[in-house]
Each structure stands twice: as C-alpha cells, then as structure tokens.
Design a protein around this motif. Structure first.
Motif, PDB file in Angstrom:
ATOM      1  N   ILE A 377      38.405 -42.406  49.680  1.00 49.74           N
ATOM      2  CA  ILE A 377      37.935 -41.632  50.481  1.00 49.74           C
ATOM      3  C   ILE A 377      37.021 -42.479  51.518  1.00 49.74           C
ATOM      4  CG2 ILE A 377      39.851 -39.731  49.692  1.00 49.74           C
ATOM      5  CD1 ILE A 377      37.877 -38.420  50.129  1.00 49.74           C
ATOM      6  N   TYR A 378      36.444 -42.534  51.084  1.00 50.53           N
ATOM      7  CA  TYR A 378      34.756 -42.621  51.425  1.00 50.53           C
ATOM      8  C   TYR A 378      34.489 -43.892  51.837  1.00 50.53           C
ATOM      9  CZ  TYR A 378      34.006 -38.297  49.710  1.00 50.53           C
ATOM     10  OH  TYR A 378      34.083 -36.596  49.582  1.00 50.53           O
ATOM     11  N   LEU A 379      33.742 -44.172  52.853  1.00 53.05           N
ATOM     12  CA  LEU A 379      33.385 -45.794  53.212  1.00 53.05           C
ATOM     13  C   LEU A 379      31.831 -45.381  53.468  1.00 53.05           C
ATOM     14  CD1 LEU A 379      32.710 -45.289  56.450  1.00 53.05           C
ATOM     15  CD2 LEU A 379      34.995 -45.823  57.132  1.00 53.05           C
ATOM     16  N   VAL A 380      31.100 -46.686  53.479  1.00 51.24           N
ATOM     17  CA  VAL A 380      29.915 -47.096  53.418  1.00 51.24           C
ATOM     18  C   VAL A 380      29.180 -47.827  55.086  1.00 51.24           C
ATOM     19  CG1 VAL A 380      27.872 -48.272  52.254  1.00 51.24           C
ATOM     20  CG2 VAL A 380      29.380 -47.610  50.911  1.00 51.24           C
ATOM     21  N   PHE A 381      28.439 -47.900  55.307  1.00 47.35           N
ATOM     22  CA  PHE A 381      28.046 -47.804  56.257  1.00 47.35           C
ATOM     23  C   PHE A 381      27.024 -48.159  56.760  1.00 47.35           C
ATOM     24  CE2 PHE A 381      27.944 -43.185  57.862  1.00 47.35           C
ATOM     25  CZ  PHE A 381      26.642 -43.148  58.357  1.00 47.35           C
ATOM     26  N   VAL A 382      26.459 -49.278  58.007  1.00 42.12           N
ATOM     27  CA  VAL A 382      25.315 -49.505  57.739  1.00 42.12           C
ATOM     28  C   VAL A 382      24.784 -49.974  59.364  1.00 42.12           C
ATOM     29  CG1 VAL A 382      22.654 -51.367  56.992  1.00 42.12           C
ATOM     30  CG2 VAL A 382      24.889 -50.757  55.386  1.00 42.12           C
ATOM     31  N   PHE A 383      24.072 -49.065  60.031  1.00 40.50           N
ATOM     32  CA  PHE A 383      23.566 -50.229  61.585  1.00 40.50           C
ATOM     33  C   PHE A 383      21.808 -50.553  61.898  1.00 40.50           C
ATOM     34  CE2 PHE A 383      26.720 -46.714  62.261  1.00 40.50           C
ATOM     35  CZ  PHE A 383      28.120 -47.738  63.355  1.00 40.50           C
TER      36      PHE A 383
END
Length: 387
Positions: A377-383
C-alpha cells in the motif's frame, strides 16, 4: 444556597440578579445574554481546538507507549520479514540519495530526520558517513530513546571512527517551525528524510503545509526531500472493491467512515498493523502534495509504488546482498523442515508456484501474501530543490 447544574453535569453558583440599571431592566438582561453568548462561543471554540489537539496527542501517545523489544521478540513477530523488507527499502532509498548528494560535490552532509521515531534509521546515517543529523518527532519518549541509541552508538564506536554530530528535538512538526529550534541558526540540510510519517499531516491544509515547510525551507539548492507514505489511490481502490468500509487481512486492517467522498484534506481512515501501528491516518492526495511542494521550490524526481521500486532495485547485486544481510525476505521452503511464519498454505501459494517453474532453484526469498498486501500500500517519493 440554590445551585444550577452545568450542561457538563458540574455545579456552579447561581448568579445574583442585577439591580435596575439607569436604562431599565432590559439593558441588564441584554448584557447578561450577551455575556452568556460570548461564553458559549468561547466554549465552542475551545472544543474545536481540542478536536485538533486530540489527534496529535493520540499519535504521540501511541508511539510513546510502544515498548522497545529485543531482536528475539521481533523475530517472533508475524510481520518480522515485512518490517525488515520496509527497512531495506528505506536503506536503498537513503543510500542512493546520499550517493547523489556526494556526486554533486558535497563533502559535509547534513540531514534532517523528520519524524525520527525511536531512531530506527541512525545506523543508515552512520553507514552513509554523514556529518550532522537533526532528529525531530512529536513523541517525546521516542525522541529520548532515539538520543539514547545515538549515545550508545557513539560509546560503542571504534576509536578512530567519526560519528556524526546530532541534535534531538521534540516538536509537533505540523504546527511548530523547526528552524526556530535549531542550535545552529544558519544550518542548512542536504537531505530531509520523512519515513512513514507525512500522512499524519494531511489532517488539514495548514498542518500539511507546515510539515512541508519544515521539510523543505532549510534544504540547500539541489537538496532532497525523500520519504515513504501510503498510496491514496491504492487505499481508495481497495476500499471501493470491498463489500464493507474496511479491508485487510490477518496482519493489517484499514477502516474508513464512508465511501465515495474523499476530501483533499482530512480524509481520515484508521490503520492497524500487528504490534506496530494502531492510529488514525489521512489520505495524501499526491498530485496535491506535488503542487504544494512547488511553493517551496521543489520538483518531483521520483514517485514509485513499493512493488515498482523493489523490482527495479533488486536487479543490482549490492542491493540483493544487503537484502540477504538484513533478512528482508523469508526463505521458501525452509530447509530444516520448520513451518513458515504462518501455517496457512495459501499464504505462500505464489512462492510454491514460482518454485515449480523451470529453471528456478529453491529456496526463494518471499513475503507471505498477507505481508505483501500490507507492504504494497506504500509508495516511495523523492523531491529535489531547484537550484
């Protein structure tokens, strides 16, 4: 003396009647009515504020009350391998971002761990060879345990090993400005890491924006804001496919109050995960987060579901080696004849089918069906901050 009952069941002294005023009795009655109206408005405002405060307090209380357990107890947990898997995902993300920071010419690396918890990522920062770490969390007991872990890590380090300097801050990062609490007023960060935390801030636009401000305003140009959070689209998809207002399995459960209406902020659900989490959370509508981040000069570099991130990173040998070292997957079938983590044969049907394919040599690494349903159910993010 006569008494009046309050609405809350308490008692208060009866007010004395006002004597005649120069303008007559009506003016006194109006003044009394106005005063009572103001008191009611004040009580209503306090009640509203209390509702806002209660959620933050509930989150802090939950994580403060979690007991620190040893490796032996963790290894008996139904989600032992899932927790290791999530930890591996964070390790890969953090390691690759630190490589990018150094590739950009940075020699001294400063990091903000936003929502540090009990310090589960301290060893990752140690392996990454950073120079300065600021740990912040709403749960004061957790921050104390994080600091104790750090002090123990320093005490047990080799004589010639350089351990990063650290500051520990107890603060509600959805309400308070962290830059005002820094020991070094000029400090800027190369990385802000926010692991499994940001969704608590989406209770309101004000809280989500304050969390984002704390994550991004002190980042250097080119610096990174990285993290992991539940995927709102996946949660809504599973809810809509459910016959009830909840979904899950033997290790996790997600419950909503209703279907069909999902506001941008304050869309609350209850998430429970065996031995670890049992608190209200809020959907993070990611396109909105991306839009809000632009106000802090941030651009989205990466957004991937856990499944996508895993499939890409596991192809690299050094990531596979780390996975083995961290016991991030469960061997199937077990060589010594012992049972798997769960006795349900359906939990490993996918692994059994994979082992039956031509060219596959067991054992293989896997997660049980229930663990994978929870992890996915999770996601990875990078800004990244625009130079």
């Amino acid at each position: 003396m006569d008494v009046l009952l309050r609405k809350d069941g308490g008692e208060e002294e009866e007010e004395e009647e006002e004597g005649p005023s120069p303008g007559g009795g009506r003016r006194g009655q109006k003044a009394q009515m106005k005063r009572r109206h103001e008191e009611e408005e004040e009580e209503e405002e306090c009640a509203k504020k209390k509702l806002v405060i209660d959620h933050s307090v509930k989150v802090a209380s939950h994580y403060n009350s979690l007991q620190e357990v040893g490796l032996a107890a963790r290894s008996r947990s139904r989600i032992f391998f899932m927790r290791n898997f999530n930890n591996w995902m964070k390790s890969v993300l953090i390691g690759e971002i630190l490589e990018q920071v150094r590739a950009g010419g940075c020699r001294r690396v400063s990091v903000l761990d936003l929502g540090c918890g009990k310090g589960g990522d301290l060893l990752k920062w140690r392996r990454g060879g950073i120079d300065h770490l600021v740990c912040a969390d709403i749960a004061g007991v957790s921050v104390e345990q994080c600091q104790s872990r750090y002090e123990e890590m320093k005490r047990k380090s080799h004589i010639n090993e350089k351990i990063f300097k650290a500051q520990f801050i107890t603060a509600d990062c959805t309400k308070e400005v962290l830059s005002e609490k820094l020991e070094d007023a000029e400090l800027q960060f190369d990385v802000c890491s926010c692991q499994f935390v940001y969704h608590y801030s989406f209770e309101s636009e004000q809280k989500a924006d304050m969390m984002l401000r704390n994550a991004c305003e002190r980042l250097k140009p080119g610096g990174f804001f990285i993290g992991t959070t539940p995927d709102a689209f996946e949660l809504v998809k599973r809810l809509e496919a459910s016959d009830s207002l909840s979904f899950g399995n033997e290790v996790f459960k997600v419950s909503f109050g209703s279907k069909g209406d999902y506001p941008l902020f304050g869309c609350q659900y209850h998430f429970s995960l065996e031995d670890v989490v049992d608190v209200p959370e809020f959907l993070v509508y990611f396109p909105l987060l991306e839009h809000m981040a632009k106000n802090y000069n941030m651009r989205l570099v990466l957004r991937q579901r856990f499944s996508e991130f895993f499939e890409e990173k596991v192809k690299k040998e050094h990531h596979r080696s780390l996975m083995m070292k961290m016991t991030a997957l469960e061997p199937f079938p077990l060589e010594d004849g012992d049972g798997q983590t769960t006795g349900s044969s359906g939990e490993y049907r996918h692994a059994k089918e994979h082992c039956a394919r031509a060219g596959v040599r067991p054992p293989v690494g896997t997660l049980s069906r229930s663990e994978w349903e929870a992890a996915s159910i999770y996601l990875v993010f990078v800004f990244q901050k625009i130079s």
